[in-house]
Structures are given as structure tokens and as C-alpha cells.
Write an enzyme that holds these catalytic residues in place. Structure first.
Site, PDB file in Angstrom:
ATOM      1  CG  ASP A  90      30.336  81.772 -35.625  1.00  0.00           C
ATOM      2  OD1 ASP A  90      29.391  82.585 -35.735  1.00  0.00           O
ATOM      3  OD2 ASP A  90      31.491  82.127 -35.304  1.00  0.00           O
ATOM      4  CE  LYS A  95      31.427  80.354 -50.844  1.00  0.00           C
ATOM      5  NZ  LYS A  95      30.506  81.347 -50.282  1.00  0.00           N
TER       6      LYS A  95
HETATM    7  P1  ITT Z   1      23.986  83.561 -38.578  1.00  0.00           P
HETATM    8  O1  ITT Z   1      24.797  83.856 -37.330  1.00  0.00           O
HETATM    9  O2  ITT Z   1      22.527  83.819 -38.407  1.00  0.00           O
HETATM   10  O3  ITT Z   1      24.268  82.198 -39.138  1.00  0.00           O
HETATM   11  P2  ITT Z   1      25.667  85.597 -39.818  1.00  0.00           P
HETATM   12  O4  ITT Z   1      25.735  86.136 -41.213  1.00  0.00           O
HETATM   13  O5  ITT Z   1      25.598  86.594 -38.681  1.00  0.00           O
HETATM   14  O6  ITT Z   1      24.423  84.571 -39.743  1.00  0.00           O
HETATM   15  P3  ITT Z   1      28.230  84.672 -38.817  1.00  0.00           P
HETATM   16  O7  ITT Z   1      28.053  85.288 -37.476  1.00  0.00           O
HETATM   17  O8  ITT Z   1      28.737  83.257 -38.880  1.00  0.00           O
HETATM   18  O9  ITT Z   1      26.865  84.607 -39.638  1.00  0.00           O
HETATM   19  O10 ITT Z   1      29.143  85.621 -39.671  1.00  0.00           O
HETATM   20  C1  ITT Z   1      29.801  85.126 -40.761  1.00  0.00           C
HETATM   21  C2  ITT Z   1      30.196  86.238 -41.693  1.00  0.00           C
HETATM   22  O11 ITT Z   1      31.445  85.835 -42.302  1.00  0.00           O
HETATM   23  C3  ITT Z   1      29.210  86.357 -42.830  1.00  0.00           C
HETATM   24  O12 ITT Z   1      28.206  87.281 -42.567  1.00  0.00           O
HETATM   25  C4  ITT Z   1      30.111  86.758 -43.985  1.00  0.00           C
HETATM   26  O13 ITT Z   1      30.355  88.111 -43.935  1.00  0.00           O
HETATM   27  C5  ITT Z   1      31.426  86.042 -43.678  1.00  0.00           C
HETATM   28  N1  ITT Z   1      31.444  84.762 -44.401  1.00  0.00           N
HETATM   29  C6  ITT Z   1      31.273  83.518 -43.878  1.00  0.00           C
HETATM   30  N2  ITT Z   1      31.271  82.583 -44.837  1.00  0.00           N
HETATM   31  C7  ITT Z   1      31.451  83.239 -45.991  1.00  0.00           C
HETATM   32  C8  ITT Z   1      31.505  82.834 -47.336  1.00  0.00           C
HETATM   33  O14 ITT Z   1      31.324  81.563 -47.684  1.00  0.00           O
HETATM   34  N3  ITT Z   1      31.691  83.763 -48.260  1.00  0.00           N
HETATM   35  C9  ITT Z   1      31.813  85.062 -47.937  1.00  0.00           C
HETATM   36  N4  ITT Z   1      31.745  85.546 -46.708  1.00  0.00           N
HETATM   37  C10 ITT Z   1      31.560  84.640 -45.721  1.00  0.00           C
END
Ligand code: ITT
Length: 199
Positions: A71, A177
Site C-alpha cells: 500500500d 528508481k
Molecule cells: P493495489 O491496491 O491493487 O496494489 P493500487 O494502485 O490501488 O493497487 P494503492 O492503493 O497502494 O495501489 O495506491 C497507490 C497509489 O499511489 C498508486 O496508484 C499511485 O498513484 C501512487 N503511487 C504509489 N507508488 C508510486 C510510485 O512508485 N510512483 C508513482 N506513484 C505511486
């Protein structure tokens, strides 16, 4: 047969990063899709750690493998740490990241660099077949850039500027990265724990 690790994520971009970081580990790395598991998890925790654990536990109920979940999100200090745990849903779940990134740049228009500080946060939760669990949080500090820049990565990468590198995380190679990112750091910690347990 190699042991499996299932990643409880539906985000293909996370999977790409995870596979690179765990590439030489002696486990088969599977996405939920590859494992044939389709579960919608309501992310109603109030921290990254809680949400990561919710996802990992829900998927662990469906299999006998080690399950990891990520997350993550972006905290912008000038916006009171928004979007934080709501990063995926921010400004609408189905809006594009071009839109979200442009809106954030608008909200920060005229804000000087020293007030544009931000960080990516990642919590990785692990649930083992014997029921024990672990969670690790890691961050990368940076600031919100002044324009969208770069084609690599995903999500908020094109506006996340890393002063040490003089560019956004979307302008870094995947290896660069992963070497410095929130996800890279948290996953390497979990990886070390897995290696210790395998001994
Ligand atoms: P899962 O819950 O299925 O893993 P999700 O995309 O919904 O997928 P999250 O709820 O953890 O995942 O939301 C994280 C969001 O934060 C993600 O969609 C990106 O917009 C942002 N994010 C997280 N890590 C990032 C990264 O390395 N680079 C850019 N944006 C990132």
C-alpha cells in the site's frame, strides 16, 4: 518446485517493479491474476500499514503461499499530506494521472521549492502460511516539480522531483528508481527477512 510468493496487487506497474527487485530470489513471483485469485479488498484502514495488511490477509485466505501486499502513496506537505492513503482515489478513481498531476501542479502554482516537499510512502505487508505477519514502511523524500516530466514509472512519478538526481522519478531508469524508491527499500527489507527464514 520453487516456493511461491503471491503479490496481492492489481497494479501491473507495481508488479513490474516488484519482479525486478525480487528477480534473483529463489521463489516464483506471481501476481494475483497469475495465481487465479480475484478478490476485491476494501481498503478502509487509516494507515498505509493497515491497508497493506488488509490486502495481504484477504488474499492469504485464498492460498497456502507467502503473500505480500503493497500500500503506497504520495504525501505532499503543502496539502497537509494529501493525497496520502487516498492516492489512487484522489480527484476521482477513474481520472487519469495526467489529470491528477496537472491538478496538483495547479494547486501548488506559485509555491516556492522549499514548501513543495513531498514523499512517496510504501508499506509492504507479509503473511506467511503459518499465520505470522510482518509489515515494513519506507519512504523517499523529494518535492513536487513545476511541470510534468518523464515517461517511466507510473502514477505521480512525472511530478515527483528528486533533488539529488536533478530529475523526476519518471526520468530515472527502472533500476535507478528501484535503488532509491520507497518500494525498493521496503521490499529489500522484506527480502532480507525471507532470506533469513530460508536458512
Ligand atoms: P493495489 O491496491 O491493487 O496494489 P493500487 O494502485 O490501488 O493497487 P494503492 O492503493 O497502494 O495501489 O495506491 C497507490 C497509489 O499511489 C498508486 O496508484 C499511485 O498513484 C501512487 N503511487 C504509489 N507508488 C508510486 C510510485 O512508485 N510512483 C508513482 N506513484 C505511486
Amino acid at each position: 518446485m520453487k516456493k511461491r510468493i503471491i503479490f496481492a496487487t492489481g497494479n501491473e506497474n507495481k508488479m513490474i517493479e516488484i519482479r525486478e527487485i525480487f528477480a534473483d530470489l529463489d521463489y516464483d513471483i506471481c501476481s494475483m491474476k497469475e495465481a487465479g485469485i480475484a478478490v476485491e479488498v476494501e481498503e478502509n484502514g487509516s494507515t498505509f500499514e493497515e491497508n497493506a495488511m488488509l490486502k495481504a490477509k484477504a488474499i492469504a485466505e485464498q492460498c497456502q503461499d507467502i503473500v505480500l501486499a503493497d500500500d503506497s502513496g504520495l504525501e505532499i506537505d503543502y496539502l497537509n499530506k494529501e493525497p496520502g492513503i487516498y492516492s489512487a482515489r484522489y480527484l476521482g478513481h477513474d481520472t487519469s494521472y495526467t489529470y491528477k498531476n496537472e491538478k496538483i501542479l495547479e494547486k501548488l502554482a506559485g509555491v516556492p521549492d522549499d514548501k513543495r516537499t513531498a514523499r512517496f510512502v510504501c508499506a509492504i505487508a507479509a503473511v506467511f502460511p503459518d499465520g505470522h505477519t510482518m509489515v515494513k514502511r519506507a519512504t523517499i523524500e523529494g518535492r513536487i516539480g513545476h511541470e510534468i516530466a518523464g515517461e517511466n514509472g507510473f502514477g505521480y512519478d512525472p511530478i515527483f522531483y528528486v533533488p539529488e538526481y536533478g530529475c523526476t522519478t519518471a526520468q530515472l531508469t527502472p533500476e535507478q528508481k528501484n535503488a532509491i524508491s520507497h518500494r525498493g527499500k521496503a521490499l529489500r527489507f522484506i527480502r532480507e527477512e525471507l532470506e533469513k527464514q530460508a536458512k
